[in-house]
Scaffold this motif. Structure first.
Motif: not given
Lengths: 257, 257
Positions: B193-195, B213-216, B186-188
């Motif tokens: 683990s949570d769409d 933050k290592q999200v991306i 659906q996006g970034v």
């Protein structure tokens, strides 16, 4: 009216890469507006066989099933078409590759089932001369693969000769259109066993005589019949010959009214 | 400036025919000038395997050898491209299918050999915005397969994301250009683990923080890096999301400067 040359090249010539390169050089040198229509020869059959698809025949006629039309779309619409465009571009000819779906340029219907169900084969209904004319005006050289498309978006295997002649007929309303059929022979032969016996010009009366004398037979019969229909519908002149017939003053057959 | 939407659709979406049909419906409904760029997903690999061609890997990277670029020209440039065009035409969208050779629209060079010889892979040099602009002016919707072409007429396998962003950059000189990357998510996501954890808007500062933050991570890193470069070079806005992100007011990620 501006001149336009519609050139159809047969599959066997495409397979002979040296002759094909010569042909493209001559095509590139044609002055003014021009359109190329190509068949695909045996390449589609070879790929089909490699993919494990069977060639389906009914009463000696080849049937285009769903697998076959996919292979044709890959081979004619992709591999051959895009390689011709790439070569022409490298020769400074501003080509773009199209099938009948593009710009709804060649609208067809699935051939009605009579004795034989030919499958995904198209009978041409309408050539979008406005779209093709806009491309020519933009200085583009359209290169058509032998695929047409229905209103409903179904791609159909379509005779390349028919595509060339229908395009020529449609464009002849706005252009003085000459149609070239390039194949492996030098032209229509007076004696099938003598490649040098090219008949240089045939009008309708001569055609009738040649048919009566059985000089013109088999595959050449419908081809020439189609030529005279195209001439009646406005095509200016038709040329039949080998890859060199695009050059000035080479021996080939001219079909005139 | 007139608005233009450049939409790239990923291979996995193309393979899911129900979602792909939904996507095409939404694409058709986009108002104004638009361009579609498509990848090909696994279909080329499947056809390659059926044809008995080996997938060549060096250091975990796929190599495009001569057989592979042929299959890509067949599958991306022919089968997928022409079927998308046929479907769009049946929905009254005047599409034409192109690869980078057509109209010399996407000129590239063969990727120089450093550590790895990637084979027939293209690095884009120039997008022919004049040719593409002329098509848009004619009311045409260009549909690009992920193939570019060298000056010498060699067709090259080319990253579809790069084709989309280079087209968007080139066109942004004359159009207010928005770029859409449609893929399976659906996006970034803030939480992989949570769409549902879609980040709705990212600017460059937020991007830097999200990277720290290592999200991306992984594949999303170069994709977003590329997005910010495109924004710097004139692209107006970039959208990342699934097949529904073309609709108004659906949840997806917008990338802004």
């Amino acid at each position: 009216m501006k001149p336009l040359k519609v050139v159809k090249i047969g599959g066997k010539l495409i397979e002979d890469s040296a002759k094909f390169d010569e042909f493209l050089e001559d095509f590139k040198n044609l002055e003014g507006h021009k359109i190329l229509v190509h068949g695909g020869g045996n390449m589609a059959t070879q790929i089909s066989e490699k993919l494990g698809y069977e060639t389906k025949m009914v009463d000696g006629r080849r049937i285009t099933d769903e697998d076959t039309v996919k292979v044709i779309t890959m081979v004619y619409g992709g591999l051959i078409n895009k390689n011709i465009v790439a070569k022409l571009q490298s020769m400074d000819t501003n080509a773009i590759g199209l099938c009948g779906a593009d710009g709804q340029s060649i609208l067809s219907v699935k051939r009605p089932v009579k004795k034989i169900d030919y499958g995904f084969v198209g009978d041409i209904e309408k050539v979008n001369s406005q779209f093709i004319g806009a491309l020519l005006n933009d200085g583009v050289v359209p290169v058509f693969s032998a695929i047409s498309c229905t209103k409903e978006g179904v791609l159909l295997n379509t005779n390349a000769d028919s595509i060339a002649s229908e395009i020529a007929r449609a464009m002849s309303k706005s252009y003085e259109t000459e149609l070239y059929y390039c194949f492996e022979k030098q032209g229509v032969l007076a004696d099938a066993s003598d490649d040098e016996s090219v008949i240089k010009e045939i009008d309708f009366l001569q055609y009738k005589t040649l048919v009566e004398k059985q000089v013109i037979t088999d595959g050449m019969l419908p081809k020439l019949q189609n030529c005279f229909e195209a001439l009646e519908q406005g095509v200016h002149k038709i040329h039949l010959g080998n890859h060199q017939s695009l050059k000035e003053n080479t021996t080939h057959t001219k079909i005139i009214q």
